[in-house]
Design a protein around this motif. Sequence first.
Motif, short mmCIF file in Angstrom:
data_model
loop_
_atom_site.label_atom_id
_atom_site.label_comp_id
_atom_site.label_asym_id
_atom_site.label_seq_id
_atom_site.Cartn_x
_atom_site.Cartn_y
_atom_site.Cartn_z
N LEU A 94 48.06 28.52 44.51
CA LEU A 94 48.94 27.66 44.14
C LEU A 94 48.93 26.23 44.89
N TRP A 110 56.65 28.09 45.85
CA TRP A 110 56.84 27.93 44.59
C TRP A 110 57.78 28.95 43.88
N LEU A 241 59.46 30.63 38.62
CA LEU A 241 59.26 29.51 39.63
C LEU A 241 60.76 28.94 40.10
N HIS A 257 52.25 24.17 39.27
CA HIS A 257 52.03 25.46 40.36
C HIS A 257 50.51 25.46 40.46
#
Length: 308
Positions: A94, A110, A241, A257
């Motif tokens: 990420l 995230w 998320l 992300h």
Amino acid sequence: MIAICAVLLCCLEVTPAPSQSPPPTASDRGEPVTPILAAPAIDPLKVALGEKLFGDRRLSHDDSRTCQDCHDVATNGASQKRHDVSLNGAELPLNTLTVFNSTLSFRYGWEGKFRTVEADIKSSLESPNTMGSSAAEIAAKLDADADMRDRFFAAYGRRPEGADVIDALASFQRTLVTPGSKFDRWLAGDDSALSADELDGYRLFKSLGCSACHQGVNVGGNLYERHGIFHPLASPEPKILRVPSLRNVATTPPYFHDGSAPTLDDAVRKMAVAQLNATLTDQQASALVAFLGSLTGTYRGAPVGGSP
């Protein structure tokens, strides 16, 4: 004549002078976003110690990296890379989130796995992808350093302990707030703080529905959302998320992300399609980008990322 003057004086005394109302605040305006306040008052010895630890390579198991390497507070609180790398050199899955204003969000990361900044820090210290260490291991390293022992005694009244390492880092992180953006000045009543384009962008931000997810003091960071509601947005995983904050967003490319949007213009257009089923005109995209630029705050008297 004396009687008339007395009557006039009496009238003057009981007639209240017109009052000047203070400029409307964010709550007076009924806006979905509120200004960032100054950093909380925290023991300066703990904050200073946390800042020193933030740049100390001994926090990683092999003494190869610091928190600052991926969260550069001299620029945007994150990095310019699409993906930072793990201890073994592999790309992290990420994109790195900025550390600025992170403590204003209701969850961390995230996926929002952690409820407190302390839990988030502990996880980062222990993760084999980031530091590969532990608070206890770090405390033992620091205890061998006379200067560090003195600093811990001054801040905590004892030699370095794992819990104090985490607390010092958390104390520093809580001071990483960035008030003073143009938009915050407008929210506080300065009608001249925003340009016509920025105001148009903010009106569009609300009318399109962006503020349904990006609101509150952090312009996001306070709820979960599924991405790709109408059309695919970026990498399909994770599906759910924590909505990221848009504070200082103009300074933190790349976006999403997975870091797949290289510019803010690209990110705005893709978000509109994926989340709102809307195709933006060039004028709309430009206005939204202008508004988002007004969310850049200041840290230690300078604009975040060095932007205007």
